[in-house]
Design an enzyme around this catalytic site. Structure first.
Site, mmCIF file in Angstrom:
data_model
loop_
_atom_site.group_PDB
_atom_site.id
_atom_site.type_symbol
_atom_site.label_atom_id
_atom_site.label_comp_id
_atom_site.label_asym_id
_atom_site.label_seq_id
_atom_site.Cartn_x
_atom_site.Cartn_y
_atom_site.Cartn_z
ATOM 1 N N GLY A 7 68.241 23.133 72.433
ATOM 2 C CA GLY A 7 66.886 23.595 72.751
ATOM 3 C C GLY A 7 66.274 24.362 71.602
ATOM 4 N N SER A 9 64.221 23.715 69.324
ATOM 5 C CA SER A 9 62.788 23.560 68.980
ATOM 6 C C SER A 9 61.869 24.132 70.053
ATOM 7 C CB SER A 9 62.449 22.079 68.771
ATOM 8 O OG SER A 9 62.747 21.339 69.958
ATOM 9 N N SER A 96 70.238 33.486 84.505
ATOM 10 C CA SER A 96 68.849 33.014 84.567
ATOM 11 C C SER A 96 67.921 33.955 83.817
ATOM 12 C CB SER A 96 68.362 32.943 86.026
ATOM 13 O OG SER A 96 69.159 32.085 86.774
ATOM 14 N N HIS A 127 54.563 33.283 85.464
ATOM 15 C CA HIS A 127 55.011 32.750 84.180
ATOM 16 C C HIS A 127 53.893 31.973 83.514
ATOM 17 C CE1 HIS A 127 59.097 33.656 85.625
ATOM 18 N NE2 HIS A 127 59.409 33.682 84.351
ATOM 19 N N LYS A 131 55.609 26.496 81.932
ATOM 20 C CA LYS A 131 56.935 26.551 82.545
ATOM 21 C C LYS A 131 57.118 25.360 83.471
ATOM 22 C CE LYS A 131 60.167 29.503 85.064
ATOM 23 N NZ LYS A 131 61.267 29.121 84.146
HETATM 24 N N1 LIG Z 1 67.974 33.032 80.862
HETATM 25 C C1 LIG Z 1 66.932 33.582 80.259
HETATM 26 O O1 LIG Z 1 66.915 34.786 79.936
HETATM 27 C C2 LIG Z 1 65.760 32.710 79.922
HETATM 28 C C3 LIG Z 1 65.790 31.396 80.282
HETATM 29 N N2 LIG Z 1 64.758 30.565 79.946
HETATM 30 C C4 LIG Z 1 64.931 29.152 80.299
HETATM 31 O O2 LIG Z 1 65.207 28.450 79.090
HETATM 32 C C5 LIG Z 1 64.785 27.091 79.251
HETATM 33 C C6 LIG Z 1 63.899 26.720 78.076
HETATM 34 O O3 LIG Z 1 62.726 27.493 78.148
HETATM 35 P P1 LIG Z 1 61.616 27.275 77.006
HETATM 36 O O4 LIG Z 1 62.222 27.508 75.681
HETATM 37 O O5 LIG Z 1 60.412 28.060 77.411
HETATM 38 O O6 LIG Z 1 61.301 25.718 77.166
HETATM 39 P P2 LIG Z 1 60.658 24.720 76.091
HETATM 40 O O7 LIG Z 1 60.135 23.556 76.863
HETATM 41 O O8 LIG Z 1 59.772 25.471 75.169
HETATM 42 O O9 LIG Z 1 61.920 24.225 75.220
HETATM 43 C C7 LIG Z 1 62.898 23.396 75.768
HETATM 44 C C8 LIG Z 1 63.825 22.956 74.640
HETATM 45 O O10 LIG Z 1 64.882 22.182 75.195
HETATM 46 C C9 LIG Z 1 64.894 20.897 74.581
HETATM 47 N N3 LIG Z 1 65.334 19.872 75.514
HETATM 48 C C10 LIG Z 1 64.734 19.488 76.655
HETATM 49 N N4 LIG Z 1 65.450 18.520 77.241
HETATM 50 C C11 LIG Z 1 66.515 18.279 76.445
HETATM 51 C C12 LIG Z 1 67.626 17.381 76.482
HETATM 52 N N5 LIG Z 1 67.763 16.512 77.483
HETATM 53 N N6 LIG Z 1 68.530 17.409 75.468
HETATM 54 C C13 LIG Z 1 68.390 18.282 74.445
HETATM 55 N N7 LIG Z 1 67.356 19.158 74.336
HETATM 56 C C14 LIG Z 1 66.443 19.144 75.331
HETATM 57 C C15 LIG Z 1 63.480 20.666 74.130
HETATM 58 O O11 LIG Z 1 63.496 19.667 73.121
HETATM 59 P P3 LIG Z 1 62.189 18.752 72.884
HETATM 60 O O12 LIG Z 1 61.174 19.673 72.272
HETATM 61 O O13 LIG Z 1 62.690 17.677 71.941
HETATM 62 O O14 LIG Z 1 61.784 18.228 74.245
HETATM 63 C C16 LIG Z 1 63.139 22.056 73.614
HETATM 64 O O15 LIG Z 1 63.726 22.269 72.341
HETATM 65 C C17 LIG Z 1 64.094 27.006 80.615
HETATM 66 O O16 LIG Z 1 65.020 26.553 81.563
HETATM 67 C C18 LIG Z 1 63.743 28.473 80.900
HETATM 68 O O17 LIG Z 1 63.632 28.762 82.275
HETATM 69 C C19 LIG Z 1 63.660 31.006 79.256
HETATM 70 C C20 LIG Z 1 63.579 32.324 78.888
HETATM 71 C C21 LIG Z 1 64.618 33.290 79.202
HETATM 72 O O1 LIG Z 2 60.668 29.866 81.497
HETATM 73 C C1 LIG Z 2 60.598 31.069 81.112
HETATM 74 O O2 LIG Z 2 59.812 31.496 80.243
HETATM 75 C C2 LIG Z 2 61.545 32.023 81.753
HETATM 76 N N1 LIG Z 2 62.442 31.513 82.563
HETATM 77 C C3 LIG Z 2 63.500 32.240 83.177
HETATM 78 C C4 LIG Z 2 63.435 32.047 84.689
HETATM 79 O O3 LIG Z 2 63.165 30.881 85.106
HETATM 80 O O4 LIG Z 2 63.682 33.028 85.406
HETATM 81 C C5 LIG Z 2 63.600 33.673 82.699
HETATM 82 C C6 LIG Z 2 62.307 34.327 82.327
HETATM 83 O O5 LIG Z 2 61.607 34.735 83.490
HETATM 84 C C7 LIG Z 2 61.459 33.474 81.437
#
Ligand SMILES: NC(=O)C1=CN([C@@H]2O[C@H](COP(=O)(O)OP(=O)(O)OC[C@H]3O[C@@H](n4cnc5c(N)ncnc54)[C@H](OP(=O)(O)O)[C@@H]3O)[C@@H](O)[C@H]2O)C=CC1
Ligand SMILES: O=C(O)C1=N[C@H](C(=O)O)C[C@H](O)C1
Length: 215
Positions: A7, A9, A96, A127, A131
């Site tokens: 992820g 990018s 999460s 959010h 998202k």
């Molecule tokens: N636990 C925590 O504290 C947090 C969790 N999150 C979670 O993190 C995740 C990502 O959030 P966010 O960065 O905003 O999302 P984005 O959509 O901005 O980024 C998703 C990334 O995952 C890649 N990706 C998607 N599908 C695949 C796949 N099948 N194989 C490989 N790479 C893949 C995308 O690649 P491409 O661009 O090529 O599609 C991209 O690089 C979400 O589930 C979000 O809820 C977010 C913030 C905090």
């Molecule tokens: O997608 C986000 O941005 C985030 N996702 C996580 C969630 O689904 O709880 C964590 C955070 O709230 C940001």
């Protein structure tokens, strides 16, 4: 440490790269939907992507026999089972929400859940408009301590992640809320989890485990 990032990018991936570079950690493997690059064996794999990527992340962790820090939300039961199975081989930290504040609220809810048994409780989460999942993983995580109460999801603008828990009875209202002021808090939490994971034994850990062991 040398880390791999699934992820890379994405919005969180970019934040993790920025924070990890501030601490001189080296990105040696990076994956997204269209790009797979491994420069050398990573000490750890992080995944902030989408549930479809998890199988490959687990395979990478097994291949390199390295710990995994998983932040991707909207994981289903079979995904968690996959992580549990992996945790027999390597340390796995799954959360999460890697912010300290949400995990403090989780501890509060766990400590006072009996007091709230007669109250009406609802969760509202806010959010950014991009998202993909709803409700948020954080809202589901918090609701597990509250008896799976109703969750309302708002998607608007560039909101990083706000969560509000409302408690109401006939005479009183209590609100517990948390606001992420940037994605940096999640990346710093992921770093804390990674530092913990590379120096502990194979098992399945939450971020609360990391924070309590950090004391
Ligand atoms: N636990 C925590 O504290 C947090 C969790 N999150 C979670 O993190 C995740 C990502 O959030 P966010 O960065 O905003 O999302 P984005 O959509 O901005 O980024 C998703 C990334 O995952 C890649 N990706 C998607 N599908 C695949 C796949 N099948 N194989 C490989 N790479 C893949 C995308 O690649 P491409 O661009 O090529 O599609 C991209 O690089 C979400 O589930 C979000 O809820 C977010 C913030 C905090
Ligand atoms: O997608 C986000 O941005 C985030 N996702 C996580 C969630 O689904 O709880 C964590 C955070 O709230 C940001």
């Amino acid at each position: 440490m040398k880390y791999g990032l699934v992820g890379f990018s994405g919005k969180m991936g970019k934040e993790i790269i920025e924070v990890f570079s501030e601490y001189c950690h080296q990105l040696v493997a990076k994956f997204d939907r269209t790009h797979r690059e491994v420069q050398e064996k990573p000490d750890i794999i992080l995944d902030f992507s989408s549930p479809e990527a998890l199988k490959e992340t687990v395979e990478l962790s097994k291949k390199f026999l390295c710990p995994a820090v998983i932040g991707t939300t909207n994981l289903k039961e079979q995904d968690i089972s996959m992580l549990n199975e992996l945790s027999a081989l390597v340390p796995v930290v799954y959360s999460s929400n890697f912010s300290v504040g949400i995990n403090v609220i989780k501890n509060i809810l766990e400590s006072f859940k009996l007091e709230f048994s007669e109250w009406d409780i609802e969760i509202i989460e806010f959010h950014h408009r991009k998202k993909k999942d709803a409700p948020s993983g954080t809202a589901l995580f918090l609701s597990e301590s509250l008896g799976n109460v109703p969750i309302h999801s708002i998607r608007a603008g560039g909101i990083f992640g706000d969560h509000k828990i409302l408690f109401a009875n006939e005479g009183e209202v209590i609100e517990l809320s948390h606001r992420a002021m940037s994605r940096k808090i999640f990346a710093l939490g992921a770093l804390k989890a990674a530092e913990f994971a590379i120096s502990t034994k194979a098992s399945f850990y939450t971020f609360r485990d990391v924070l309590s062991k950090k004391r």
